[in-house]
Design an enzyme around this catalytic site. Structure first.
Site, mmCIF file in Angstrom:
data_model
loop_
_atom_site.group_PDB
_atom_site.id
_atom_site.type_symbol
_atom_site.label_atom_id
_atom_site.label_comp_id
_atom_site.label_asym_id
_atom_site.label_seq_id
_atom_site.Cartn_x
_atom_site.Cartn_y
_atom_site.Cartn_z
ATOM 1 N N TYR A 65 -15.781 -4.362 5.482
ATOM 2 C CA TYR A 65 -14.456 -3.778 5.761
ATOM 3 C C TYR A 65 -14.080 -4.001 7.228
ATOM 4 N N HIS A 123 -7.465 9.050 10.040
ATOM 5 C CA HIS A 123 -6.417 10.053 9.871
ATOM 6 C C HIS A 123 -6.387 10.517 8.427
ATOM 7 N N GLU A 183 -12.677 1.125 12.832
ATOM 8 C CA GLU A 183 -13.915 0.524 12.295
ATOM 9 C C GLU A 183 -14.180 -0.834 12.944
ATOM 10 N N SER A 214 -7.968 -0.989 12.491
ATOM 11 C CA SER A 214 -8.792 0.212 12.316
ATOM 12 C C SER A 214 -9.820 0.375 13.424
ATOM 13 N N ARG A 222 -5.140 12.502 1.219
ATOM 14 C CA ARG A 222 -6.276 11.600 1.429
ATOM 15 C C ARG A 222 -6.958 11.318 0.090
ATOM 16 N N GLN A 271 -2.242 6.911 0.947
ATOM 17 C CA GLN A 271 -1.939 8.059 1.821
ATOM 18 C C GLN A 271 -0.856 7.706 2.848
ATOM 19 N N GLN A 297 -8.380 -2.822 0.534
ATOM 20 C CA GLN A 297 -9.558 -2.117 0.035
ATOM 21 C C GLN A 297 -10.031 -1.337 1.267
ATOM 22 N N SER A 298 -9.759 -0.040 1.283
ATOM 23 C CA SER A 298 -9.887 0.733 2.525
ATOM 24 C C SER A 298 -11.141 1.597 2.606
ATOM 25 N N LYS A 324 -11.018 -6.326 8.899
ATOM 26 C CA LYS A 324 -9.954 -5.806 9.768
ATOM 27 C C LYS A 324 -9.911 -6.567 11.096
ATOM 28 N N THR A 354 1.503 3.189 -2.350
ATOM 29 C CA THR A 354 0.932 4.269 -3.182
ATOM 30 C C THR A 354 -0.199 5.010 -2.470
ATOM 31 N N GLY A 400 0.822 -1.218 0.000
ATOM 32 C CA GLY A 400 0.000 0.000 0.000
ATOM 33 C C GLY A 400 0.847 1.255 0.000
HETATM 34 P P1 NAP Z 1 -5.398 4.171 0.878
HETATM 35 O O1 NAP Z 1 -4.896 5.568 0.640
HETATM 36 O O2 NAP Z 1 -6.738 3.786 0.359
HETATM 37 O O3 NAP Z 1 -4.307 3.165 0.299
HETATM 38 C C1 NAP Z 1 -4.588 1.801 0.127
HETATM 39 C C2 NAP Z 1 -3.405 1.130 -0.538
HETATM 40 O O4 NAP Z 1 -3.686 -0.266 -0.693
HETATM 41 C C3 NAP Z 1 -3.086 1.661 -1.944
HETATM 42 O O5 NAP Z 1 -1.691 1.756 -2.091
HETATM 43 C C4 NAP Z 1 -3.644 0.571 -2.851
HETATM 44 O O6 NAP Z 1 -2.979 0.460 -4.090
HETATM 45 C C5 NAP Z 1 -3.333 -0.667 -2.015
HETATM 46 N N1 NAP Z 1 -4.117 -1.821 -2.446
HETATM 47 C C6 NAP Z 1 -5.459 -1.967 -2.464
HETATM 48 N N2 NAP Z 1 -5.799 -3.165 -2.937
HETATM 49 C C7 NAP Z 1 -4.641 -3.820 -3.225
HETATM 50 C C8 NAP Z 1 -4.314 -5.099 -3.771
HETATM 51 N N3 NAP Z 1 -5.263 -5.958 -4.111
HETATM 52 N N4 NAP Z 1 -3.012 -5.436 -3.947
HETATM 53 C C9 NAP Z 1 -2.028 -4.559 -3.620
HETATM 54 N N5 NAP Z 1 -2.268 -3.323 -3.103
HETATM 55 C C10 NAP Z 1 -3.559 -2.966 -2.922
HETATM 56 O O7 NAP Z 1 -5.398 3.856 2.445
HETATM 57 P P2 NAP Z 1 -4.685 4.626 3.655
HETATM 58 O O8 NAP Z 1 -5.587 5.694 4.148
HETATM 59 O O9 NAP Z 1 -3.301 4.947 3.281
HETATM 60 O O10 NAP Z 1 -4.710 3.490 4.778
HETATM 61 C C11 NAP Z 1 -3.641 2.543 4.888
HETATM 62 C C12 NAP Z 1 -4.136 1.320 5.638
HETATM 63 O O11 NAP Z 1 -4.584 1.701 6.937
HETATM 64 C C13 NAP Z 1 -5.303 0.586 5.001
HETATM 65 O O12 NAP Z 1 -5.145 -0.785 5.269
HETATM 66 C C14 NAP Z 1 -6.524 1.111 5.750
HETATM 67 O O13 NAP Z 1 -7.561 0.157 5.728
HETATM 68 C C15 NAP Z 1 -5.943 1.296 7.138
HETATM 69 N N6 NAP Z 1 -6.530 2.351 7.960
HETATM 70 C C16 NAP Z 1 -6.649 3.612 7.477
HETATM 71 C C17 NAP Z 1 -7.161 4.605 8.303
HETATM 72 C C18 NAP Z 1 -7.306 6.018 7.808
HETATM 73 O O14 NAP Z 1 -8.056 6.780 8.430
HETATM 74 N N7 NAP Z 1 -6.614 6.422 6.764
HETATM 75 C C19 NAP Z 1 -7.542 4.303 9.620
HETATM 76 C C20 NAP Z 1 -7.375 2.995 10.079
HETATM 77 C C21 NAP Z 1 -6.859 2.025 9.241
HETATM 78 P P3 NAP Z 1 -3.472 1.194 -5.457
HETATM 79 O O15 NAP Z 1 -2.796 2.530 -5.428
HETATM 80 O O16 NAP Z 1 -2.998 0.312 -6.541
HETATM 81 O O17 NAP Z 1 -4.970 1.290 -5.372
HETATM 82 N N1 GDD Z 2 -17.068 8.953 2.250
HETATM 83 C C1 GDD Z 2 -18.132 9.680 2.587
HETATM 84 N N2 GDD Z 2 -18.780 10.410 1.610
HETATM 85 N N3 GDD Z 2 -18.553 9.672 3.866
HETATM 86 C C2 GDD Z 2 -19.624 10.448 4.189
HETATM 87 C C3 GDD Z 2 -20.308 11.219 3.240
HETATM 88 C C4 GDD Z 2 -19.865 11.202 1.884
HETATM 89 O O1 GDD Z 2 -20.417 11.836 0.998
HETATM 90 N N4 GDD Z 2 -21.314 11.878 3.885
HETATM 91 C C5 GDD Z 2 -21.260 11.531 5.173
HETATM 92 N N5 GDD Z 2 -20.242 10.654 5.365
HETATM 93 C C6 GDD Z 2 -19.896 10.013 6.650
HETATM 94 C C7 GDD Z 2 -19.841 8.488 6.577
HETATM 95 O O2 GDD Z 2 -21.153 7.929 6.617
HETATM 96 C C8 GDD Z 2 -19.004 8.186 7.824
HETATM 97 O O3 GDD Z 2 -19.821 8.146 8.957
HETATM 98 C C9 GDD Z 2 -18.072 9.407 7.934
HETATM 99 O O4 GDD Z 2 -18.601 10.400 7.049
HETATM 100 C C10 GDD Z 2 -16.628 9.114 7.561
HETATM 101 O O5 GDD Z 2 -16.606 8.443 6.311
HETATM 102 P P1 GDD Z 2 -15.235 8.192 5.512
HETATM 103 O O6 GDD Z 2 -14.480 9.463 5.365
HETATM 104 O O7 GDD Z 2 -15.574 7.435 4.274
HETATM 105 O O8 GDD Z 2 -14.366 7.314 6.536
HETATM 106 P P2 GDD Z 2 -14.740 6.033 7.423
HETATM 107 O O9 GDD Z 2 -14.804 6.504 8.851
HETATM 108 O O10 GDD Z 2 -15.900 5.307 6.887
HETATM 109 O O11 GDD Z 2 -13.468 5.103 7.207
HETATM 110 C C11 GDD Z 2 -12.137 5.636 7.274
HETATM 111 O O12 GDD Z 2 -11.658 5.529 8.595
HETATM 112 C C12 GDD Z 2 -11.496 4.177 9.076
HETATM 113 C C13 GDD Z 2 -11.004 4.272 10.528
HETATM 114 O O13 GDD Z 2 -12.094 4.441 11.390
HETATM 115 C C14 GDD Z 2 -11.273 4.840 6.283
HETATM 116 O O14 GDD Z 2 -10.021 5.471 6.183
HETATM 117 C C15 GDD Z 2 -11.053 3.414 6.736
HETATM 118 O O15 GDD Z 2 -10.100 2.774 5.882
HETATM 119 C C16 GDD Z 2 -10.511 3.459 8.186
HETATM 120 O O16 GDD Z 2 -10.284 2.156 8.667
#
Ligand code: NAP
Ligand code: GDD
Length: 328
Positions: free
Chosen positions: A152, A182, A130, A128, A187, A13, A86-87, A156, A11, A9
Site C-alpha cells: 500500500y 483521519h 504511510e 498518505s 470510517r 469515507q 485499495q486503502s 502511494k 462511496t 472513491g
Molecule cells: P475508503 O473509505 O476505503 O474508500 C475507498 C474508495 O475507493 C471506495 O469508494 C471504493 O469503492 C473505491 N475503490 C476501491 N477500489 C476501487 C476500484 N478498483 N475501482 C473503483 N473504485 C475503487 O477510503 P478513505 O478513507 O475514504 O480514503 C480515501 C483515499 O485517501 C484513499 O485513496 C486512501 O488510500 C487515502 N488516504 C486515506 C487516509 C485515511 O486515514 N482515511 C489517509 C491517507 C490517505 P467501493 O465502495 O466500491 O469499495
Molecule cells: N486495522 C487494525 N485492526 N489495525 C490494528 C489492529 C486491528 O485489529 N490492532 C492494532 N492495529 C494497529 C495497526 O497495526 C496500525 O499500526 C494502527 O493500528 C492503525 O491501523 P489502521 O486503522 O488499519 O490504519 P493504518 O494506519 O494502517 O492506515 C490508515 O491510515 C493511512 C494513513 O497513514 C488507512 O486509512 C490508510 O488508507 C491511510 O493511508
C-alpha cells in the site's frame, strides 16, 4: 456557472464528506463507482444515500483505462479528486498484486486521460502518511524522504511520483495531499478506530464481550475526515499546484484511543481486550506524526475537531447506530 467535479472513491469515507462539501459549494458533483456498487445500493452506497439525488454516478473501475477515459472526455471536470484505492494497509500484505495494480494503474490511467482529453482539469491525488513508513525524521513534513513499509505504501509513493511527474512534464495542475490518518463515524469497519468504537458500543449494549487487537502501541496522528476533505478542496483553489501535509501535529497510541473510547461509556478496556498475534503486521509503521505548518500558512487550513471530540463522536454514533440498527 457551477464548477464540475469528479470524485473517484465517492462511496468511501472521504468521498462522501467531500461530495457533501462540494454540493454545498454549488458544484455539479460526479462520482465513479464500481458496477457492483450500483447493483447493491444498500450495501456500498450507504455513505452517500442521503445525497444520491444530488450527484451523478458513473460505473467505472480503476483497473480500466477505457472506462475512465470515457467519463473524463465526456464531462471534462474542472476538478478531479482521486480518492479511490485499495486503502486497507493490512490487506495489502495478503494481496500485494491487486493493491499495486489498482492504486498505481488507477492513478496513472487518470493522469494520462487528463493529459490527452481534459488538460485543464485540476487533479488531487490522495497521498498518505504511510509513504513515510519507517520514519527518517520527526515530525514529517513535505520534504521528509519516504520509507514505505507495505505494498500500500509503495503504491502511494508511486502515485505521488506519477502526480509530480505529470505536473512537471506536461504542466498539468496536479497535487498530492499527504494526509495522515483521519477517521469519522463513516470510517470502514476494518480500520482500528472504527473497530474500537463499534466494539465499545456492542460491549456496552451487551452484544459482545471481547475485542481482539494487534499492536496497540502503534502511534498515529489522528484527525477528522470532515476537516481533511476541506484541505483537499483548498489545494485545488491555489494558483500554483503544490503538495501539502495534512495532519493535527499531535500523536496518540492505539492504546490511548482504546482507553478513551471505553472510558466514555464507563468501561475499563483491560477487562475486554485480547491481544491477538495474528493481527500484528509483518512490517509495522510504529509511529507517525506530521507538521501541518505549510497547510496552515498557505491554505489557511485548520481543524474543528481534536482527538477527544473525534473519539466521542465515533463512540456515540456507533451506540446510536446499534440502537437504531440504521446506517449513518
Ligand atoms: P475508503 O473509505 O476505503 O474508500 C475507498 C474508495 O475507493 C471506495 O469508494 C471504493 O469503492 C473505491 N475503490 C476501491 N477500489 C476501487 C476500484 N478498483 N475501482 C473503483 N473504485 C475503487 O477510503 P478513505 O478513507 O475514504 O480514503 C480515501 C483515499 O485517501 C484513499 O485513496 C486512501 O488510500 C487515502 N488516504 C486515506 C487516509 C485515511 O486515514 N482515511 C489517509 C491517507 C490517505 P467501493 O465502495 O466500491 O469499495
Ligand atoms: N486495522 C487494525 N485492526 N489495525 C490494528 C489492529 C486491528 O485489529 N490492532 C492494532 N492495529 C494497529 C495497526 O497495526 C496500525 O499500526 C494502527 O493500528 C492503525 O491501523 P489502521 O486503522 O488499519 O490504519 P493504518 O494506519 O494502517 O492506515 C490508515 O491510515 C493511512 C494513513 O497513514 C488507512 O486509512 C490508510 O488508507 C491511510 O493511508
Amino acid at each position: 456557472m457551477s464548477k464540475i467535479a469528479l470524485i473517484t472513491g465517492i462511496t468511501g469515507q472521504d468521498g462522501s464528506y467531500l461530495a457533501e462539501l462540494l454540493i454545498a459549494k454549488k458544484y455539479k458533483v460526479h462520482g465513479i463507482v464500481r458496477r457492483v456498487a450500483l447493483e447493491n445500493e444498500n450495501h456500498r452506497l450507504w455513505r452517500i444515500k442521503h445525497i444520491i439525488n444530488k450527484i451523478k454516478l458513473h460505473a467505472a473501475t480503476l483497473e480500466s483505462y477505457a472506462s475512465i477515459v470515457k467519463i473524463i472526455s465526456k464531462i471534462k471536470p474542472d476538478e478531479i479528486y482521486h480518492l479511490g484505492a485499495q486503502s486497507y494497509v493490512d490487506y495489502s500484505f495478503n494481496d500485494e498484486f491487486s493493491t499495486l495494480n489498482t492504486n498505481i494503474n488507477g492513478t496513472h490511467f487518470l493522469l494520462s486521460a487528463i493529459k490527452d482529453f481534459s488538460p485543464k482539469s485540476k487533479f488531487y491525488f490522495a497521498g498518505s502518511s504511510e509513504m513515510f513508513g519507517k520514519v527518517v525524521e520527526i515530525p514529517q513534513t513535505e520534504r521528509t524522504p519516504f520509507y514505505p513499509r507495505s505494498a500500500y505504501g509503495i503504491s502511494k509513493v508511486t502515485g505521488y511520483e506519477l502526480t509530480r511527474n505529470y505536473r512537471e512534464a506536461y504542466k498539468l495542475f496536479c497535487v498530492s495531499g499527504i494526509l495522515f490518518n483521519h477517521e469519522s463515524p463513516r470510517r470502514g469497519f476494518e480500520f482500528v478506530t472504527r473497530k474500537i468504537s463499534y466494539s465499545v458500543a456492542k460491549i456496552k449494549m451487551g452484544i459482545q464481550n471481547k475485542i481482539f487487537l494487534g499492536n496497540i502501541d502503534a502511534k498515529r496522528d489522528w484527525g477528522h475526515a470532515k476537516d481533511y476533505v476541506r484541505a483537499m478542496w483548498l489545494m485545488l483553489q491555489k494558483k500554483k499546484p503544490e503538495d501539502y501535509v495534512v495532519c493535527t501535529g499531535k500523536q496518540y497510541s492505539v492504546r490511548d484511543f482504546l482507553k478513551l473510547a471505553f472510558s466514555l461509556v464507563d468501561l475499563d478496556y483491560k477487562k475486554h481486550l485480547i491481544i491477538d498475534e495474528k493481527l500484528m503486521r509483518p512490517s509495522e509503521v510504529n509511529s507517525l506524526i506530521g507538521n501541518n505548518a505549510k497547510a496552515k500558512k498557505h491554505l489557511k487550513w485548520d481543524m474543528h475537531y481534536d482527538f477527544r471530540s473525534l473519539v466521542k463522536e465515533m463512540v456515540f454514533s456507533d451506540l446510536d447506530f446499534i440502537k437504531n440498527e440504521k446506517f449513518l
